[in-house]
Design a protein around this motif. Structure first.
Motif, PDB file in Angstrom:
ATOM      1  N   HIS A 233      -2.192   6.614  10.894  1.00 48.94           N
ATOM      2  CA  HIS A 233      -2.472   7.401   9.682  1.00 48.94           C
ATOM      3  C   HIS A 233      -1.201   8.191   9.349  1.00 48.94           C
ATOM      4  N   VAL A 234      -0.619   7.922   8.196  1.00 49.00           N
ATOM      5  CA  VAL A 234       0.654   8.558   7.829  1.00 49.00           C
ATOM      6  C   VAL A 234       0.478   9.331   6.524  1.00 49.00           C
ATOM      7  N   GLY A 235       0.832  10.619   6.553  1.00 51.80           N
ATOM      8  CA  GLY A 235       0.800  11.410   5.329  1.00 51.80           C
ATOM      9  C   GLY A 235       1.938  10.951   4.422  1.00 51.80           C
ATOM     10  N   VAL A 236       1.613  10.548   3.177  1.00 46.63           N
ATOM     11  CA  VAL A 236       2.659   9.988   2.295  1.00 46.63           C
ATOM     12  C   VAL A 236       2.723  10.722   0.961  1.00 46.63           C
ATOM     13  N   ARG A 237       3.863  10.544   0.281  1.00 44.54           N
ATOM     14  CA  ARG A 237       4.076  11.147  -1.043  1.00 44.54           C
ATOM     15  C   ARG A 237       4.561  10.064  -2.006  1.00 44.54           C
ATOM     16  N   PHE A 238       3.970  10.022  -3.193  1.00 44.30           N
ATOM     17  CA  PHE A 238       4.406   9.048  -4.205  1.00 44.30           C
ATOM     18  C   PHE A 238       5.695   9.561  -4.840  1.00 44.30           C
ATOM     19  N   SER A 239       6.712   8.681  -4.911  1.00 45.15           N
ATOM     20  CA  SER A 239       8.041   9.137  -5.321  1.00 45.15           C
ATOM     21  C   SER A 239       8.080   9.596  -6.776  1.00 45.15           C
ATOM     22  N   GLU A 240       7.249   9.006  -7.637  1.00 44.37           N
ATOM     23  CA  GLU A 240       7.344   9.363  -9.068  1.00 44.37           C
ATOM     24  C   GLU A 240       6.560  10.625  -9.402  1.00 44.37           C
ATOM     25  N   SER A 241       5.314  10.709  -8.923  1.00 40.59           N
ATOM     26  CA  SER A 241       4.480  11.861  -9.280  1.00 40.59           C
ATOM     27  C   SER A 241       4.613  13.009  -8.284  1.00 40.59           C
TER      28      SER A 241
ATOM     29  N   VAL B  84       0.246   6.178 -10.773  1.00 38.08           N
ATOM     30  CA  VAL B  84       0.838   5.324  -9.744  1.00 38.08           C
ATOM     31  C   VAL B  84       1.320   4.029 -10.393  1.00 38.08           C
ATOM     32  N   THR B  85       2.566   3.651 -10.111  1.00 40.08           N
ATOM     33  CA  THR B  85       3.119   2.415 -10.685  1.00 40.08           C
ATOM     34  C   THR B  85       3.325   1.373  -9.590  1.00 40.08           C
ATOM     35  N   THR B  86       3.047   0.118  -9.921  1.00 37.16           N
ATOM     36  CA  THR B  86       3.261  -0.964  -8.970  1.00 37.16           C
ATOM     37  C   THR B  86       4.754  -1.045  -8.624  1.00 37.16           C
TER      38      THR B  86
ATOM     39  N   VAL C 175       6.772   4.779  -1.640  1.00 42.69           N
ATOM     40  CA  VAL C 175       5.989   5.862  -1.052  1.00 42.69           C
ATOM     41  C   VAL C 175       6.723   6.312   0.213  1.00 42.69           C
ATOM     42  N   THR C 176       6.938   7.625   0.352  1.00 42.38           N
ATOM     43  CA  THR C 176       7.665   8.127   1.527  1.00 42.38           C
ATOM     44  C   THR C 176       6.766   9.056   2.343  1.00 42.38           C
ATOM     45  N   THR C 177       7.194   9.376   3.561  1.00 46.14           N
ATOM     46  CA  THR C 177       6.414  10.320   4.370  1.00 46.14           C
ATOM     47  C   THR C 177       6.425  11.679   3.685  1.00 46.14           C
TER      48      THR C 177
ATOM     49  N   ALA D  72       2.405  17.472   9.804  1.00 43.43           N
ATOM     50  CA  ALA D  72       2.649  16.038   9.683  1.00 43.43           C
ATOM     51  C   ALA D  72       3.254  15.519  10.991  1.00 43.43           C
ATOM     52  N   ILE D  73       2.963  14.243  11.299  1.00 42.40           N
ATOM     53  CA  ILE D  73       3.497  13.697  12.559  1.00 42.40           C
ATOM     54  C   ILE D  73       4.787  12.913  12.321  1.00 42.40           C
ATOM     55  N   PHE D  74       5.281  12.916  11.066  1.00 43.69           N
ATOM     56  CA  PHE D  74       6.563  12.271  10.748  1.00 43.69           C
ATOM     57  C   PHE D  74       7.422  13.230   9.928  1.00 43.69           C
ATOM     58  N   PRO D  75       8.748  13.139  10.053  1.00 41.05           N
ATOM     59  CA  PRO D  75       9.607  13.988   9.214  1.00 41.05           C
ATOM     60  C   PRO D  75       9.505  13.531   7.751  1.00 41.05           C
ATOM     61  N   PRO D  76       9.832  14.404   6.796  1.00 40.82           N
ATOM     62  CA  PRO D  76       9.671  14.037   5.380  1.00 40.82           C
ATOM     63  C   PRO D  76      10.728  13.051   4.892  1.00 40.82           C
ATOM     64  N   GLY D  77      10.357  12.318   3.835  1.00 40.81           N
ATOM     65  CA  GLY D  77      11.336  11.502   3.111  1.00 40.81           C
ATOM     66  C   GLY D  77      11.653  10.131   3.681  1.00 40.81           C
ATOM     67  N   VAL D  78      10.910   9.678   4.692  1.00 36.48           N
ATOM     68  CA  VAL D  78      11.181   8.343   5.251  1.00 36.48           C
ATOM     69  C   VAL D  78      10.372   7.310   4.448  1.00 36.48           C
ATOM     70  N   PRO D  79      11.036   6.279   3.877  1.00 38.05           N
ATOM     71  CA  PRO D  79      10.285   5.284   3.095  1.00 38.05           C
ATOM     72  C   PRO D  79       9.234   4.587   3.955  1.00 38.05           C
ATOM     73  N   VAL D  80       8.017   4.440   3.410  1.00 40.28           N
ATOM     74  CA  VAL D  80       6.917   3.810   4.156  1.00 40.28           C
ATOM     75  C   VAL D  80       6.574   2.458   3.533  1.00 40.28           C
ATOM     76  N   GLY D  81       6.376   2.438   2.211  1.00 38.72           N
ATOM     77  CA  GLY D  81       5.977   1.187   1.574  1.00 38.72           C
ATOM     78  C   GLY D  81       6.180   1.218   0.072  1.00 38.72           C
TER      79      GLY D  81
END
Lengths: 170, 278
Positions: free
Chosen positions: B180-188, B214-216, B220-222, B228-237
Motif C-alpha cells: 500500500h503506497v501513499g501516492v500523489r497525482f502529478s497534475e492535480s 485525472v488524465t491517462t 503518480v509519485t509517492t 508515509a512509508i516512502f520518501p516523497p516524489g518517487v515515481p510509482v506509475g
C-alpha cells in the motif's frame, strides 16, 4: 544410505532448491507448481497419515522460513492437514491404480493452496484471498498432477527402510 | 489397532498445535525476536546453497520457462530480431556489459532520490510463491540494509524491504497484494493509496476524490505525507484508467508501474526509514 532419517532431509533440501530455483520459471498463467505441498500428498499416499502430516509440517516450515514472508507456521499448518487427510483417505482405497496419485495430487494440491490462503486470511493475511485464488488453485492442481508420479517414486525411495515397503502405486 | 490410530491422531494434533504456536509467536513478536532470528538464520544458511543451485539450474529453469511460454517467447523473439536489425542499422547495439553499465549509471543519476544515501544491490532470485510478489537482493544487514527501506530502480519505485538477513534482503514489490503506497497525482496534486493486486495485474488507487482531475498517462509519485512509508516524489506509475466508482463518491483509478518489474537486475536501496510514530 538406507535410512529414511538421512534420505528424507536430503529429498526435502533438493525439493526446496528446485522449488526456489526452477519452479518459478515453470509458470502457467503466471502460476508456478508447488512441489512442497506435493511431497506430503504423495507421502500420505505411500506412507499413511502420520508420515504425511510430518512431511507436511517440515515442508511447510521450510517454505515459511525461506520463501514466504507470511507468519511462520502457516504453510506448515496447511500442509500437515493435507498430508494427514490424504493418508486417511488412502486407507479407504481398496484397489490401487496408476491414475490415483495424479488425481489425488490434483485435488489435494488445489485444496492445499486454498487452505493456505483461507488460513492466512483467518489470521489477518487477507491479501492472500484475491480474485486470482481460483486460478492459482486450478493451475497448481494441474501442474502438480503432472509431477505426481515421479515425486511419488522419489518420496517412496526416501521413506523405504527395507522393512515395511508399501507396494502400492509403484 | 486403536493404539496405532490414537498415536496417529496424537502426532497430528501435536503438529497442528506446534504450527499454531509458531503463527501466534510470529504475529505477536517483533522481527528482532526468536522467530525473526530463526528466519534470518535460515535465509543466511540457504543463501549460498541457492546461489550455487541457481548457477547450475538456471539454464534448465530457462528451458522449461521457454516451454511454458512458447507463444510469448516466439513473438518476443521476432520483436527482438526486428529491434536488433533496427539498432544495427543505427550502430546502437550494446553488449550485456554495456547494458548493465547503463543500468548502474541510471541508478547513480537518480533525479528523485535527492541527497538520500543508497546501496546498490543485485537481484539474485524471484519468489516461486504464487501468493507473494517478492525478489531477493544479494546484500543484507552487513551492507547496511534494514527492514522498511524503500527500493528503487532508475525509473522509479520498486518496493520495500520486508525481510533482511546478514547477506540477503527480500523486497516486497509494489504489485503485491500487501503493498500500500501513499501516492500523489502529478497534475492535480491530489492524493490516494496505490494498492497492489498481484503480479500482472494493474495497481488500484483508492481514496481518490470524485472531483479529482485525472488524465491517462499522468505520472503518480509517492506522496510523502505524514507517517508515509516512502520518501516523497518517487515515481510509482502512470495512470491507465480512471472512472467514477459505483457509489459516485470516489474515482476508481488503475496505474501501471513505471518500472518493468518482470526484468529487475540492479536496484538501489535508499537508506531512508519511515519516521517513528508518536
Amino acid at each position: 544410505m538406507n535410512q529414511p532419517r538421512l534420505k528424507v532431509p536430503l529429498v526435502l533440501l533438493v525439493a526446496l532448491v528446485l522449488h526456489t530455483a526452477v519452479m518459478g520459471h515453470l509458470r502457467l498463467a503466471g502460476v508456478a507448481p508447488d512441489l512442497m505441498v506435493l511431497i506430503p500428498i504423495v507421502g500420505g499416499l505411500t506412507s499413511g497419515p502420520e508420515r504425511g502430516a510430518a512431511l507436511g509440517f517440515f515442508c511447510g516450515l521450510a517454505v515459511d522460513l525461506v520463501v514466504q514472508t507470511t507468519p511462520l507456521g502457516l504453510s506448515a499448518l496447511a500442509f500437515s492437514i493435507i498430508g494427514y487427510t490424504v493418508g486417511v483417505l488412502e486407507a479407504g482405497i481398496l484397489r490401487s491404480s496408476w491414475w490415483i496419485p495424479p488425481a489425488t495430487a490434483l485435488f489435494a494440491s488445489a485444496a492445499g493452496e486454498a487452505l493456505y490462503a483461507v488460513s492466512g486470511a483467518l489470521v489477518g493475511q487477507t491479501q492472500l484471498v484475491t480474485d486470482r485464488l481460483a486460478t492459482i488453485v486450478v493451475v497448481v492442481g494441474v501442474l502438480n498432477a503432472v509431477f505426481a508420479l515421479p515425486m511419488l517414486r522419489i518420496v517412496r525411495w526416501s521413506m523405504r527402510d527395507g522393512s515395511a515397503a508399501n507396494a502400492r502405486y509403484v | 489397532m486403536y493404539r496405532r490410530s490414537n498415536r496417529r491422531r496424537f502426532v497430528f494434533v501435536l503438529l497442528l498445535l506446534t504450527s499454531i504456536t509458531l503463527i501466534t509467536l510470529d504475529m505477536r513478536g517483533s522481527s528482532s525476536g526468536a522467530i525473526g532470528s530463526l528466519r534470518r538464520g535460515a535465509h543466511d544458511v540457504f543463501a549460498p546453497i541457492q546461489s550455487a543451485a541457481d548457477k547450475v539450474i538456471a539454464p534448465v529453469g530457462d528451458f522449461f520457462g521457454g516451454l511454458t511460454r512458447y507463444g510469448h517467447v516466439k513473438s518476443e523473439n521476432q520483436r527482438l530480431k526486428a529491434r536488433i536489425a533496427d539498432l544495427q542499422a543505427h550502430g546502437l547495439v550494446e553488449s550485456d556489459a554495456q547494458r548493465q553499465l547503463r543500468e548502474l549509471t541510471q541508478l547513480e543519476q537518480l533525479t528523485f532520490a535527492g541527497d538520500l544515501k543508497s546501496i546498490v544491490a543485485r537481484v539474485v532470485s524471484t519468489s516461486p510463491s504464487n501468493f507473494q510478489v517478492t525478489v531477493e537482493l544479494d546484500k543484507g544487514t552487513a551492507a547496511g540494509i534494514a527492514k522498511g527501506m524503500p527500493v528503487v530502480s532508475g525509473a522509479g519505485l520498486v518496493g520495500r524491504v520486508v525481510e533482511v538477513s546478514k547477506e540477503r534482503a527480500t523486497v516486497l514489490l509494489i504489485t503485491d497484494g500487501e503493498s500500500h503506497v501513499g501516492v500523489r497525482f502529478s497534475e492535480s496534486g491530489d492524493t490516494g493509496v496505490a494498492n497492489g493486486a498481484g503480479a500482472r495485474t494493474p495497481i488500484q488507487v483508492g481514496f481518490v476524490n470524485a472531483g479529482t482531475k485525472v488524465t491517462t498517462g499522468e505520472v503518480v509519485t509517492t506522496s510523502g505525507l505524514q507517517d508515509a512509508i516512502f520518501p516523497p516524489g518517487v515515481p510509482v506509475g502512470k495512470v491507465r484508467s480512471a472512472k467514477p466508482a459505483a457509489d459516485k463518491l470516489a474515482l476508481d483509478v488503475t496505474i501501471e508501474p513505471v518500472v518493468d518489474l518482470s526484468h529487475l537486475e540492479f536496484l538501489k536501496v535508499l537508506t531512508w526509514l519511515p519516521p517513528a510514530g508518536p
